[in-house]
Design a protein around this motif. Structure first.
Motif, PDB file in Angstrom:
ATOM      1  N   PRO A   1      -7.947  -7.948   2.286  1.00  0.00           N
ATOM      2  CA  PRO A   1      -8.440  -7.164   3.317  1.00  0.00           C
ATOM      3  C   PRO A   1     -10.235  -7.722   3.733  1.00  0.00           C
ATOM      4  O   PRO A   1     -10.440  -7.530   2.832  1.00  0.00           O
ATOM      5  N   GLY A   2     -10.044  -7.703   5.914  1.00  0.00           N
ATOM      6  CA  GLY A   2     -10.752  -8.607   5.893  1.00  0.00           C
ATOM      7  C   GLY A   2     -10.526  -9.920   6.065  1.00  0.00           C
ATOM      8  O   GLY A   2     -11.225 -10.369   6.994  1.00  0.00           O
ATOM      9  N   THR A   3      -9.500 -10.528   5.856  1.00  0.00           N
ATOM     10  CA  THR A   3      -9.427 -12.331   5.998  1.00  0.00           C
ATOM     11  C   THR A   3      -8.860 -11.553   7.363  1.00  0.00           C
ATOM     12  O   THR A   3      -8.289 -11.496   8.089  1.00  0.00           O
TER      13      THR A   3
ATOM     14  N   ASP B   1      -4.474  -3.618   6.072  1.00  0.00           N
ATOM     15  CA  ASP B   1      -4.018  -2.511   5.355  1.00  0.00           C
ATOM     16  C   ASP B   1      -2.665  -3.248   4.470  1.00  0.00           C
ATOM     17  O   ASP B   1      -2.138  -3.660   5.520  1.00  0.00           O
ATOM     18  N   ARG B   2      -2.695  -3.436   3.240  1.00  0.00           N
ATOM     19  CA  ARG B   2      -1.934  -4.433   2.536  1.00  0.00           C
ATOM     20  C   ARG B   2      -0.828  -3.122   2.486  1.00  0.00           C
ATOM     21  O   ARG B   2      -0.385  -1.742   1.692  1.00  0.00           O
TER      22      ARG B   2
ATOM     23  N   LEU C   1       3.139  -7.477   2.633  1.00  0.00           N
ATOM     24  CA  LEU C   1       2.777  -7.602   4.010  1.00  0.00           C
ATOM     25  C   LEU C   1       2.005  -6.956   4.653  1.00  0.00           C
ATOM     26  O   LEU C   1       1.616  -5.835   3.802  1.00  0.00           O
ATOM     27  N   TRP C   2       0.902  -7.215   5.483  1.00  0.00           N
ATOM     28  CA  TRP C   2      -0.319  -6.254   5.964  1.00  0.00           C
ATOM     29  C   TRP C   2       0.101  -5.663   7.639  1.00  0.00           C
ATOM     30  O   TRP C   2       0.780  -6.002   8.507  1.00  0.00           O
TER      31      TRP C   2
ATOM     32  N   VAL D   1       2.071  -8.652   9.663  1.00  0.00           N
ATOM     33  CA  VAL D   1       1.334  -9.662   9.551  1.00  0.00           C
ATOM     34  C   VAL D   1       1.643  -9.828   7.751  1.00  0.00           C
ATOM     35  O   VAL D   1       1.372  -9.495   6.928  1.00  0.00           O
ATOM     36  N   HIS D   2       2.905 -11.312   7.561  1.00  0.00           N
ATOM     37  CA  HIS D   2       3.442 -11.278   6.317  1.00  0.00           C
ATOM     38  C   HIS D   2       2.471 -12.805   6.522  1.00  0.00           C
ATOM     39  O   HIS D   2       2.651 -13.819   6.820  1.00  0.00           O
TER      40      HIS D   2
END
Length: 507
Positions: free
Chosen positions: A8-10, A20-21, A30-31, A44-45
């Motif tokens: 998280p934060g990347t 969030d994951r 998946l995020w 985002v994957h």
């Protein structure tokens, strides 16, 4: 960036910040992320360093990004660089079919309408060479905006390493499974999707009507033709998504979401007939409208007049009627007396002329019109969806950074070829629900901007808009021209669900 540092934060591509994951399985994560440039959520994957199919996933995502059907998840970015592979796509909010089935089967035709939309979208994908191969109730979503969205085209299969020698048949069977689930609340697949397994009868899956009472016969037959690849009612198996879409073509569809705080409702028949396309039942009133109507009590009946009051009232009414008859007779006699000698009273003088009712004129073709752009085209492949008679499909412009088309051009639009010059009484355009569009109606005899004359304009337009010329107008080409776009997902985009051209009717 090493994949081990993804957390998280990347930030990816200097704009997508992971927040969030949501889910993690088999090396793919998946995020929910934020597109910091457009200030919108995205999905985002990301993939573990040892994930074996990164190249296949990125390739599939890039192929899926070329699809323009609004019912398919839009892919925004896909890359494998600096040791990091990712796929960025549209974040979809709403209730999946799995969510809708938590309390049991949905209304038969509502479920069939969702699957019909998915079938049409998937038919477009197959025409472009793309498949899904992983159709589950969790991948079909009724969005918070009141539309249908099918998730995971091509990408799911690449992540899960799925393939088929008969992909069209596999996806047709997948649509049959979705329809079965919607009608019964059970899953006829060979893996766990979160629903109870379909019951069996002598080792064979029970038909929807065997499982749930009230399933219309024609939907039961369509399900079996797709899922079981069997002939039913003299009709062959449904071997492709296009076949399924055609079989479900007569099912009432969800309309674009209205601008209201009430939940979207489908205009569905209260009870389907046992044969496709032979409904004799009136449409069921949407539940929220029925509720509103029951909240307004009918006015009380007038109290009957009694005694002397009723006699006075009756006398007044008789006198008024006699006076009206006398005035009418005097007026008719005066008009007859003023008739010039030698001129007979015609039937038309005694009877008002019937009003001229506009007639609908069907365009020969439609295309996205962008004469001021670099490629001189604007989504031409989906332009026919604006004249297909289905309010659930649409043509839309590209997305722009500002309402004035990013200051790149003065306008963009949808051009209709009527086949020959026709008189235009008005054009009814069904726009999206977001306000702020400025739309012009241009008519002419050549498909050139300089030859098309502006005859009507609406500012701040949304919903159903009628563009009517102030004087008689004739032309072969009708252009709905956006000079200002409404907001859409953090950007600006014009949308046209349906266009109807009217010509003046004969008297």
């Amino acid at each position: 960036m090493s994949m081990s540092t993804v957390e998280p934060g990347t930030r990816l591509a200097d704009r997508f910040r992971l927040e969030d994951r949501v889910h993690e399985s088999g090396g793919a994560t998946l995020w929910k992320a934020l597109d910091e440039i457009l200030a919108r959520p995205v999905a985002v994957h990301t993939f573990a360093p040892d994930f074996p199919r990164v190249e296949e996933v990125v390739t599939a995502a890039r192929q899926a990004s070329r699809m323009t059907d609004p019912r398919l998840t839009q892919v925004f970015d896909a890359a494998d660089e600096d040791g990091t592979a990712y796929v960025v796509s549209e974040w979809v909010s709403g209730d999946s079919l799995l969510d809708l089935l938590e309390s049991g089967p949905v209304e038969p035709e509502r479920g069939a309408a969702l699957v019909a939309e998915a079938a049409e979208a998937l038919a477009h994908a197959h025409a472009a060479g793309l498949t899904h191969l992983h159709l589950t109730p969790g991948r079909l979503v009724w969005t918070s905006g009141g539309t249908v969205k099918l998730l995971g085209l091509a990408v799911d299969a690449a992540i899960l390493d799925l393939s088929s020698e008969e992909p069209a048949r596999e996806d047709a069977e997948g649509l049959g499974r979705l329809l079965y689930a919607a009608l019964t609340g059970h899953w006829p697949g060979d893996f766990d999707c979160g629903l109870p397994a379909a019951p069996l009868d002598d080792g064979k899956i029970c038909t929807p009507r065997q499982v749930t009472a009230g399933v219309p016969g024609y939907l039961d037959a369509i399900t079996c033709r797709a899922l079981l690849q069997e002939s039913r009612r003299g009709q062959p198996p449904l071997a492709t998504p296009a076949d399924v879409a055609e079989a479900l073509a007569e099912v009432p569809r969800p309309a674009p979401a209205p601008v209201t705080t009430a939940p979207p409702a489908l205009n569905l028949r209260s009870e389907a007939p046992d044969g496709l396309g032979m409904s004799t039942m009136p449409p069921r009133m949407p539940s929220h409208l029925a509720h509103q109507m029951t909240m307004v009590p009918p006015p009380p009946p007038p109290r009957p007049q009694t005694g002397a009051a009723s006699k006075v009232l009756l006398t007044v009414i008789v006198l008024l009627v006699m006076a009206a008859v006398g005035v009418g007779a005097w007026t008719v006699g005066k008009n007859l007396g003023n008739t010039p000698r030698g001129v007979a009273q015609s039937d038309s003088a005694a009877t008002p002329s019937p009003s001229r009712k506009p007639v609908t004129v069907k365009p020969v073709s439609a295309t996205g019109f962008d004469p001021l752009g670099t490629d001189r085209a604007e989504k031409p492949e989906i332009a026919p969806l604006a004249i297909d008679g289905k309010p659930s499909t649409d043509w839309h412009t590209d997305s722009y950074s500002t309402a004035d088309l990013g200051r790149l051009k003065d306008g963009v639009g949808l051009l209709l070829d009527m086949g020959k010059p026709v008189p235009v009484a008005d054009v009814v355009v069904s726009l999206g629900n977001a306000g702020g569009a400025t739309v012009q109606l241009k008519v002419g005899d050549a498909a050139e901007l300089s030859s098309l004359k502006t005859v009507a304009e609406k500012k701040g337009a949304s919903g159903s808009v009628t563009l009517a010329p102030e004087k008689a107008t004739t032309g072969q080409y009708v252009l709905i021209w956006f000079t200002r776009l409404p907001p859409y997902n953090g950007q600006y985009r014009g949308t046209i669900y349906e266009v109807t051209v009217h010509s003046p009717g004969s008297a």
